[in-house]
Design a protein around this motif. Structure first.
Motif, PDB file in Angstrom:
ATOM      1  N   THR A 105     -12.413  -4.863   1.164  1.00  0.00           N
ATOM      2  CA  THR A 105     -11.989  -3.478   1.379  1.00  0.00           C
ATOM      3  C   THR A 105     -11.378  -3.329   2.764  1.00  0.00           C
ATOM      4  OG1 THR A 105     -14.175  -2.871   2.208  1.00  0.00           O
ATOM      5  CG2 THR A 105     -13.786  -2.594  -0.152  1.00  0.00           C
ATOM      6  N   LEU A 106     -10.483  -2.363   2.892  1.00  0.00           N
ATOM      7  CA  LEU A 106      -9.810  -2.143   4.167  1.00  0.00           C
ATOM      8  C   LEU A 106     -10.766  -1.584   5.209  1.00  0.00           C
ATOM      9  CD1 LEU A 106      -6.419  -0.584   2.996  1.00  0.00           C
ATOM     10  CD2 LEU A 106      -6.726  -2.799   4.096  1.00  0.00           C
ATOM     11  N   ARG A 111     -12.253   0.819   7.904  1.00  0.00           N
ATOM     12  CA  ARG A 111     -12.235   2.285   7.901  1.00  0.00           C
ATOM     13  C   ARG A 111     -11.181   2.828   8.870  1.00  0.00           C
ATOM     14  NH1 ARG A 111     -14.893   0.777   4.351  1.00  0.00           N
ATOM     15  NH2 ARG A 111     -17.046   1.290   3.789  1.00  0.00           N
ATOM     16  N   GLY A 125      -3.839   7.208   6.421  1.00  0.00           N
ATOM     17  CA  GLY A 125      -3.898   8.537   5.817  1.00  0.00           C
ATOM     18  C   GLY A 125      -3.177   9.599   6.611  1.00  0.00           C
ATOM     19  N   LEU A 148       0.830  -1.207   0.000  1.00  0.00           N
ATOM     20  CA  LEU A 148       0.000   0.000   0.000  1.00  0.00           C
ATOM     21  C   LEU A 148       0.864   1.257   0.000  1.00  0.00           C
ATOM     22  CD1 LEU A 148      -2.753  -1.175   2.479  1.00  0.00           C
ATOM     23  CD2 LEU A 148      -3.068  -0.652   0.051  1.00  0.00           C
ATOM     24  N   ASP A 166      -5.056  10.044   1.044  1.00  0.00           N
ATOM     25  CA  ASP A 166      -6.422   9.572   1.285  1.00  0.00           C
ATOM     26  C   ASP A 166      -6.659   8.281   0.501  1.00  0.00           C
ATOM     27  OD1 ASP A 166      -9.045   9.229   1.913  1.00  0.00           O
ATOM     28  OD2 ASP A 166      -9.792  10.933   0.728  1.00  0.00           O
ATOM     29  N   LEU A 167      -6.941   7.185   1.226  1.00  0.00           N
ATOM     30  CA  LEU A 167      -7.193   5.902   0.583  1.00  0.00           C
ATOM     31  C   LEU A 167      -8.674   5.575   0.508  1.00  0.00           C
ATOM     32  CD1 LEU A 167      -4.325   3.633   2.007  1.00  0.00           C
ATOM     33  CD2 LEU A 167      -4.450   4.800  -0.197  1.00  0.00           C
ATOM     34  N   ASN A 168      -9.547   6.577   0.706  1.00  0.00           N
ATOM     35  CA  ASN A 168     -10.989   6.382   0.521  1.00  0.00           C
ATOM     36  C   ASN A 168     -11.306   6.433  -0.966  1.00  0.00           C
ATOM     37  OD1 ASN A 168     -12.339   6.157   3.211  1.00  0.00           O
ATOM     38  ND2 ASN A 168     -11.143   8.041   3.544  1.00  0.00           N
ATOM     39  N   GLN A 170     -12.857  -4.583   6.271  1.00  0.00           N
ATOM     40  CA  GLN A 170     -14.138  -3.993   6.656  1.00  0.00           C
ATOM     41  C   GLN A 170     -15.225  -5.072   6.705  1.00  0.00           C
ATOM     42  OE1 GLN A 170     -14.731  -0.912   7.641  1.00  0.00           O
ATOM     43  NE2 GLN A 170     -16.915  -1.281   7.955  1.00  0.00           N
ATOM     44  N   ILE A 182      -7.824   2.627   7.238  1.00  0.00           N
ATOM     45  CA  ILE A 182      -7.678   3.671   6.224  1.00  0.00           C
ATOM     46  C   ILE A 182      -7.360   5.012   6.873  1.00  0.00           C
ATOM     47  CG2 ILE A 182      -8.941   5.022   4.510  1.00  0.00           C
ATOM     48  CD1 ILE A 182     -10.360   2.468   3.672  1.00  0.00           C
ATOM     49  N   ASP A 183      -8.033   5.311   7.981  1.00  0.00           N
ATOM     50  CA  ASP A 183      -7.778   6.580   8.676  1.00  0.00           C
ATOM     51  C   ASP A 183      -6.349   6.645   9.193  1.00  0.00           C
ATOM     52  OD1 ASP A 183     -10.349   7.348   8.160  1.00  0.00           O
ATOM     53  OD2 ASP A 183     -11.131   6.747  10.136  1.00  0.00           O
TER      54      ASP A 183
END
Length: 676
Positions: A535-536, A538, A545, A432, A553-555, A516, A541-542
């Motif tokens: 999906t990762l 949340r 980031g 990533l 931002d990976l959203n 997730q 992801i935060d």
């Protein structure tokens, strides 16, 4: 290394022609080319005996059966040097040190013959005293050094390591720290770096009338460290690092005295000190006939072997099993029986060895199924359009914490940076990171994979990582923007499952915590969770980031997968099969089952496939429905059955009979109903 032909030939009664010299040396394993009036010889680090003219002449004499003519030496008596002291208490660093004092010498220009010899090998002439030491180095390969005796107070020479604060300016005019370096010293200070270079404070100059010649043996490792740490490259260092002939040291001393007294008859030999803490003894090695024949694959004549060993000055003695040999001092690389065998065949001729492969009795080698499977896996993933990454096994601790809250990673003791502080426990964080770097440069459509080790503390399992990102702004008619990469990742894994015959692999919940919930599935091998995809989470992801992580931002439309590949050790890799194209049409039958939500597609699929349905070619899921039309806690799974007979067209009656058995089986197993 360049050697002069005329100089070389002076040590042989009947020297071969230059072309024959090059040929003979090449046959012994010394890579030699003609160059001007001499030869360019590529020697290996274990052959210091070939780094001088007399040594190469000796090589030719042994190879061609020629008579070696050693140069004349001083034959007179050398008295003891009574009033000088040579001192060392470490036989490992300096087992032997010889100092010879000669008075009434003059540092005059060298005679023409000496200048000519040195110039033939691109050496610069300085004065007679210095040039003679250089001549001896290129004649015998043993470095020596000339001190001005008047510059050595108290008539004391010591060998020790330099102390803190001590410095030495060497003959090249450079100042060096002497602390921790093996030095030649007087009672107050260093006067030379042992085996590397002399110092300005004791050098021979035009005013020198008293000379002390040093000939010694120093520890090769200490010489190498001194030269490396002080960045000094010298001919002496290169010889001492590789080893010198201790057995020949007195011959070198007498050769120097012969040449000096011949050129300056008025010079007076005062005496010699020989500090010999560890006297040289020849290594005694047994050479067995059985071992010689077995290793070479041929049997050499006994007289030939004895003659070659005699020419090499190995003093062979016949025994019941072969020979006992005493290795001469110049063969510093001969320490074992196999080394003696190598010397014998070098001079007997490699051409005697037959150019045929020996018989092989087979091998018990078995390919590692894990490595074999990974090799095939890499090719298949690349063929699916994915790009392979190769990231470090280290990663930042913040990335490890983002994915795994339990356990502790292995900490790197001296990391190159904070981004490489711990050993990775998952492949995805570094992958990533690679994706984030591409994102910052505008690359938003990527498919990456990597296979490598992870480090869990005690084990190093192999993992497969997948990262897929879709660029919603680059949608096409065949790949709309609404298509999430989750299905792409799932398709990749299903493709691998089908290609390699991983029948024990299943995708179901629960999934690993870094994914997730509701948007991911676990990868199971039997009942064991080996990975997951989707999906990762949340929260992950935060954390990724943040500025101390990726700062990006990976959203975005992003799906990942990671799987432990340890199961490859037990799972045979299915080979692709070639089948004849079907001649008869397939019959497709759709069937939707209403059942409890707790039952997954994988459960129903495994049950149906396990029933051994006749003529079933493929089973796929085409619809999932949960809505008001169904009772609470229920869902509908739509299956598409493909049937085909290899020799004829199936009839509707046959299909109906098969489908009736499927319906009854699913109803009984899962309490399902048919959705109309």
């Amino acid at each position: 290394m360049h050697l002069d032909y005329e100089w070389l030939a002076s040590y042989l009664d009947k020297a071969p022609s230059p072309d024959d010299v090059a040929r003979l040396l090449n046959e012994t394993g010394l890579e030699t080319e003609r160059e001007g009036d001499g030869f360019e010889i590529e020697y290996t680090v274990n052959r210091p005996d070939a780094m001088n003219h007399f040594g190469v002449a000796r090589e030719l004499a042994v190879k061609a059966g020629l008579t070696l003519a050693p140069p004349p030496v001083y034959e007179g008596e050398i008295p003891a040097l009574e009033d000088w002291t040579v001192e060392s208490d470490d036989a490992e660093q300096c087992p032997q040190y010889i100092a010879v004092k000669v008075d009434n010498v003059r540092a005059v220009p060298s005679p023409p013959w000496l200048k000519r010899r040195l110039e033939s090998i691109d050496q610069t002439s300085h004065n007679l005293l210095v040039d003679l030491t250089n001549f001896l180095l290129w004649e015998y390969g043993h470095p020596s050094h000339a001190f001005d005796a008047a510059k050595i107070p108290d008539k004391f020479i010591g060998i020790r390591f330099g102390r803190d604060g001590e410095r030495l300016t060497t003959l090249d005019g450079k100042d060096h720290d002497a602390a921790g370096r093996l030095c030649i010293v007087d009672r107050q200070k260093p006067i030379a770096f042992a085996g590397v270079m002399g110092g300005e404070n004791s050098e021979v100059d035009e005013n020198t009338t008293e000379l002390v010649l040093e000939l010694a043996c120093f520890n090769p490792v200490s010489v190498r460290h001194t030269g490396r740490d002080n960045q000094i490259h010298s001919d002496a260092r290169h010889r001492f690092e590789r080893g010198i002939d201790r057995e020949n040291m007195h011959t070198v001393i007498r050769r120097f005295l012969y040449l000096l007294l011949r050129e300056q008859p008025e010079a007076r030999l005062v005496g010699m000190v020989d500090m010999n803490l560890e006297p040289f003894r020849r290594e005694d090695i047994e050479l067995r006939r059985v071992r010689l024949d077995r290793l070479l694959g041929i049997s050499l004549e006994t007289d030939l072997v004895t003659d070659l060993l005699t020419r090499m000055d190995c003093r062979p003695r016949s025994t019941e099993s072969g020979w006992r040999v005493q290795v001469p001092g110049y063969k510093v690389d001969v320490t074992r029986e196999v080394d003696v065998i190598e010397e014998v065949i070098r001079f007997a001729g490699f051409a005697r060895l037959e150019s045929v492969l020996p018989p092989f009795g087979g091998s018990d080698f078995a390919a590692d199924p894990l490595l074999t499977g990974e090799h095939v896996l890499r090719g298949h993933l690349a063929g699916m359009g994915l790009q392979e990454t190769c990231t470090y096994s280290f990663q930042a601790e913040v990335l490890d914490r983002a994915f795994l809250s339990e356990g502790q990673p292995i900490v790197v003791r001296n990391p190159m940076s904070i981004r490489q502080a711990v050993m990775r426990r998952l492949m995805l964080p570094n992958m990533l990171d690679c994706l984030a770097q591409n994102l910052k440069r505008g690359m938003r459509d990527l498919g990456l994979f990597e296979i490598g080790h992870v480090y869990t503390g005690g084990t190093e399992p192999h993992h497969l990582g997948l990262v897929l990102m879709r660029d919603s702004e680059r949608a096409t008619w065949y790949q709309p923007a609404t298509e999430h990469p989750f299905y792409h990742v799932k398709g990749v894994l299903e493709n691998l499952k089908a290609r390699f015959g991983w029948t024990e692999m299943a995708f179901k919940t629960p999934a690993p915590a870094w994914l997730q919930a509701g948007e991911s599935l676990g990868i199971y091998w039997g009942d064991r969770l080996v990975g997951g995809f989707g999906t990762l989470d949340r929260g992950v992801i935060d954390l990724l980031g943040k500025k101390d992580a990726f700062d990006v931002d990976l959203n975005i439309p992003l799906a990942v997968a990671e799987c432990d590949l340890s199961f490859l050790c037990d799972a045979a890799v299915a080979q692709p099969n070639v089948k004849v194209l079907p001649q008869f049409p397939a019959i497709r039958q759709d069937m939707a089952f209403v059942l409890d939500k707790l039952h997954s597609f994988a459960d129903v699929q495994a049950h149906v496939l396990g029933g051994g349905l006749e003529f079933l070619e493929k089973l796929e899921l085409f619809d999932v429905y949960e809505g008001k039309a169904l009772a609470k806690g229920k869902k509908s799974l739509g299956f598409r059955f493909h049937f085909r007979h290899p020799e004829r067209t199936l009839t509707g009656e046959e299909i109906s009979k098969i489908m009736d058995s499927v319906v009854e089986s699913v109803k009984e197993k899962f309490g399902a109903e048919i959705r109309i």
